[in-house]
Design a protein around this motif. Sequence first.
Motif, PDB file in Angstrom:
ATOM      1  N   GLY A 107      43.407  45.799  40.925  1.00 64.01           N
ATOM      2  CA  GLY A 107      43.909  44.674  41.711  1.00 64.01           C
ATOM      3  C   GLY A 107      45.367  44.370  41.424  1.00 64.01           C
ATOM      4  O   GLY A 107      45.771  43.212  41.479  1.00 64.01           O
ATOM      5  N   GLY A 108      46.126  45.400  41.083  1.00 60.36           N
ATOM      6  CA  GLY A 108      47.560  45.219  40.825  1.00 60.36           C
ATOM      7  C   GLY A 108      47.886  44.675  39.444  1.00 60.36           C
ATOM      8  O   GLY A 108      49.037  44.401  39.152  1.00 60.36           O
ATOM      9  N   GLN A 109      46.873  44.513  38.587  1.00 59.59           N
ATOM     10  CA  GLN A 109      47.073  43.965  37.245  1.00 59.59           C
ATOM     11  C   GLN A 109      46.528  44.924  36.193  1.00 59.59           C
ATOM     12  O   GLN A 109      45.444  45.496  36.368  1.00 59.59           O
ATOM     13  CB  GLN A 109      46.341  42.617  37.098  1.00 59.59           C
ATOM     14  CG  GLN A 109      46.811  41.543  38.045  1.00 59.59           C
ATOM     15  CD  GLN A 109      48.214  41.065  37.711  1.00 59.59           C
ATOM     16  OE1 GLN A 109      48.570  40.934  36.547  1.00 59.59           O
ATOM     17  NE2 GLN A 109      49.032  40.838  38.730  1.00 59.59           N
ATOM     18  N   TRP A 110      47.268  45.061  35.086  1.00 55.39           N
ATOM     19  CA  TRP A 110      46.761  45.858  33.974  1.00 55.39           C
ATOM     20  C   TRP A 110      45.675  45.069  33.273  1.00 55.39           C
ATOM     21  O   TRP A 110      45.858  43.895  32.960  1.00 55.39           O
ATOM     22  CB  TRP A 110      47.881  46.194  32.998  1.00 55.39           C
ATOM     23  CG  TRP A 110      48.824  47.220  33.527  1.00 55.39           C
ATOM     24  CD1 TRP A 110      50.125  47.041  33.885  1.00 55.39           C
ATOM     25  CD2 TRP A 110      48.542  48.600  33.769  1.00 55.39           C
ATOM     26  NE1 TRP A 110      50.658  48.209  34.331  1.00 55.39           N
ATOM     27  CE2 TRP A 110      49.715  49.198  34.270  1.00 55.39           C
ATOM     28  CE3 TRP A 110      47.410  49.395  33.609  1.00 55.39           C
ATOM     29  CZ2 TRP A 110      49.791  50.545  34.623  1.00 55.39           C
ATOM     30  CZ3 TRP A 110      47.498  50.740  33.961  1.00 55.39           C
ATOM     31  CH2 TRP A 110      48.671  51.304  34.455  1.00 55.39           C
ATOM     32  N   GLN A 111      44.546  45.747  33.055  1.00 57.51           N
ATOM     33  CA  GLN A 111      43.415  45.115  32.375  1.00 57.51           C
ATOM     34  C   GLN A 111      42.862  46.073  31.337  1.00 57.51           C
ATOM     35  O   GLN A 111      42.789  47.286  31.579  1.00 57.51           O
ATOM     36  CB  GLN A 111      42.317  44.782  33.379  1.00 57.51           C
ATOM     37  CG  GLN A 111      42.723  43.827  34.448  1.00 57.51           C
ATOM     38  CD  GLN A 111      41.622  43.591  35.471  1.00 57.51           C
ATOM     39  OE1 GLN A 111      40.459  43.904  35.232  1.00 57.51           O
ATOM     40  NE2 GLN A 111      41.986  43.058  36.621  1.00 57.51           N
ATOM     41  N   LYS A 112      42.428  45.510  30.205  1.00 61.66           N
ATOM     42  CA  LYS A 112      41.737  46.323  29.217  1.00 61.66           C
ATOM     43  C   LYS A 112      40.332  46.563  29.724  1.00 61.66           C
ATOM     44  O   LYS A 112      39.675  45.644  30.213  1.00 61.66           O
ATOM     45  CB  LYS A 112      41.667  45.611  27.871  1.00 61.66           C
ATOM     46  CG  LYS A 112      42.847  45.877  26.995  1.00 61.66           C
ATOM     47  CD  LYS A 112      42.571  45.381  25.590  1.00 61.66           C
ATOM     48  CE  LYS A 112      43.775  45.697  24.728  1.00 61.66           C
ATOM     49  NZ  LYS A 112      43.551  45.259  23.353  1.00 61.66           N
ATOM     50  N   LYS A 113      39.903  47.779  29.623  1.00 63.20           N
ATOM     51  CA  LYS A 113      38.548  48.130  30.083  1.00 63.20           C
ATOM     52  C   LYS A 113      37.533  47.681  29.062  1.00 63.20           C
ATOM     53  O   LYS A 113      37.744  47.655  27.895  1.00 63.20           O
ATOM     54  CB  LYS A 113      38.462  49.638  30.322  1.00 63.20           C
ATOM     55  CG  LYS A 113      37.187  50.047  30.978  1.00 63.20           C
ATOM     56  CD  LYS A 113      37.252  51.448  31.469  1.00 63.20           C
ATOM     57  CE  LYS A 113      35.926  51.810  32.101  1.00 63.20           C
ATOM     58  NZ  LYS A 113      35.805  53.208  32.385  1.00 63.20           N
TER      59      LYS A 113
END
Length: 113
Positions: A107-113
């Motif tokens: 969604g256009g954002q860096w996220q930790k999995k």
Amino acid sequence: MKTIKTLCLSLVLACALPVLALDLQQAMQALGPAKSQGLVGEQPNGYLGVVQSSAQATEIAELINKARKAEYQKLAQQNGIALADVEAMAGQKAIEKTTKGQFVLLGGQWQKK
């Protein structure tokens, strides 16, 4: 005394020179640690993205992305499909395979999995 000054000058100059550029093999070896450190992450487009800006992260991403693109183009041509389709499939697979704690772009954002 002159030899010591020359040696010191040589050491200073050597430290001031930029780090040697990575080759693809070195970039591949550095990828795991770079992902673990949160420097780079996987994107839905099948390419690496830089999460935390640094020269090394950028160089790793650029080298690996160049190799990935060449492989994606080859696969697209061999299978008679669009490059964008191969990129999207590769991106989905890479995100699915990303280890917990590493970064993915969602969604256009860096996220930790």
